[in-house]
Design an enzyme around this catalytic site. Structure first.
Site, PDB file in Angstrom:
ATOM      1  N   TYR A   8       0.806  -1.225   0.000  1.00 21.62           N
ATOM      2  CA  TYR A   8       0.000   0.000   0.000  1.00 21.62           C
ATOM      3  C   TYR A   8       0.838   1.272   0.000  1.00 21.62           C
ATOM      4  O   TYR A   8       0.293   2.366   0.035  1.00 21.62           O
ATOM      5  CB  TYR A   8      -0.926   0.009   1.224  1.00 21.62           C
ATOM      6  CG  TYR A   8      -0.194  -0.266   2.525  1.00 21.62           C
ATOM      7  CD1 TYR A   8       0.474   0.753   3.194  1.00 21.62           C
ATOM      8  CD2 TYR A   8      -0.143  -1.543   3.061  1.00 21.62           C
ATOM      9  CE1 TYR A   8       1.170   0.508   4.358  1.00 21.62           C
ATOM     10  CE2 TYR A   8       0.539  -1.805   4.232  1.00 21.62           C
ATOM     11  CZ  TYR A   8       1.191  -0.779   4.872  1.00 21.62           C
ATOM     12  OH  TYR A   8       1.885  -1.036   6.028  1.00 21.62           O
ATOM     13  N   GLY A   9       2.157   1.137  -0.038  1.00 19.88           N
ATOM     14  CA  GLY A   9       3.012   2.325   0.068  1.00 19.88           C
ATOM     15  C   GLY A   9       4.144   2.319  -0.932  1.00 19.88           C
ATOM     16  O   GLY A   9       3.928   2.267  -2.138  1.00 19.88           O
ATOM     17  N   THR A  10       5.374   2.359  -0.426  1.00 22.01           N
ATOM     18  CA  THR A  10       6.548   2.511  -1.288  1.00 22.01           C
ATOM     19  C   THR A  10       6.852   1.275  -2.127  1.00 22.01           C
ATOM     20  O   THR A  10       7.691   1.333  -3.019  1.00 22.01           O
ATOM     21  CB  THR A  10       7.797   2.878  -0.460  1.00 22.01           C
ATOM     22  OG1 THR A  10       8.097   1.806   0.436  1.00 22.01           O
ATOM     23  CG2 THR A  10       7.587   4.181   0.296  1.00 22.01           C
ATOM     24  N   LEU A  11       6.166   0.163  -1.874  1.00 17.08           N
ATOM     25  CA  LEU A  11       6.352  -1.035  -2.690  1.00 17.08           C
ATOM     26  C   LEU A  11       5.444  -1.046  -3.916  1.00 17.08           C
ATOM     27  O   LEU A  11       5.613  -1.874  -4.808  1.00 17.08           O
ATOM     28  CB  LEU A  11       6.103  -2.294  -1.853  1.00 17.08           C
ATOM     29  CG  LEU A  11       7.173  -2.588  -0.802  1.00 17.08           C
ATOM     30  CD1 LEU A  11       6.663  -3.598   0.217  1.00 17.08           C
ATOM     31  CD2 LEU A  11       8.443  -3.087  -1.474  1.00 17.08           C
ATOM     32  N   GLU A  73      10.760  -4.021   5.956  1.00 16.05           N
ATOM     33  CA  GLU A  73       9.711  -3.536   6.862  1.00 16.05           C
ATOM     34  C   GLU A  73      10.099  -3.667   8.335  1.00 16.05           C
ATOM     35  O   GLU A  73       9.314  -3.326   9.212  1.00 16.05           O
ATOM     36  CB  GLU A  73       8.397  -4.276   6.598  1.00 16.05           C
ATOM     37  CG  GLU A  73       7.906  -4.178   5.158  1.00 16.05           C
ATOM     38  CD  GLU A  73       7.462  -2.786   4.750  1.00 16.05           C
ATOM     39  OE1 GLU A  73       7.564  -1.843   5.561  1.00 16.05           O
ATOM     40  OE2 GLU A  73       7.010  -2.636   3.606  1.00 16.05           O
TER      41      GLU A  73
END
EC number: 2.3.2.-
Length: 115
Positions: A8-11, A73
């Site tokens: 949901y983010g930088t990935l 993470e």
């Protein structure tokens, strides 16, 4: 062994850490049930339990990639892995644990649409 992972983010595609998923298969876009909240922590987001839907992508990853994501993470310190039901099956999701750092809610629930 293969795993499903909801990111949901930088990935996500086009974001700074997407290279971790360069050899993984994108299964599709997904919006969670309103059970989470997404916060802007500066360079990356933190997802916690809440009352908001969060936008992201589901990938099929191998064991090596999952291990690399856990390192990125900082599991189990900064994030923990939990499961979420998606249209593609049960996927891993990273839940943020350092709740004292949560200040700036992303109202849209979409890291890529943050202002």
């Amino acid at each position: 062994m293969q795993h499903l992972v909801f990111v949901y983010g930088t990935l996500r595609h086009g974001e700074s850490n997407h290279t971790y998923l360069q050899h993984s298969q994108l299964l599709g876009q997904f919006e969670t049930k309103p059970e989470y909240a997404l916060y802007d922590l500066g360079a990356y987001p933190g997802l916690v339990e809440g009352h908001q839907s969060v936008h992201g992508e589901v990938y099929l990853v191998d064991e090596h990639t999952l291990a690399q994501l856990d390192i990125l993470e900082d599991v189990p310190v900064e994030y923990r892995r939990d499961t979420i039901e998606t249209p593609f099956g049960t996927a891993w999701i990273y839940i943020y644990q350092e709740t004292h750092r949560l200040h700036s809610l992303i109202d849209s629930g979409d890291w890529c649409q943050r202002v």
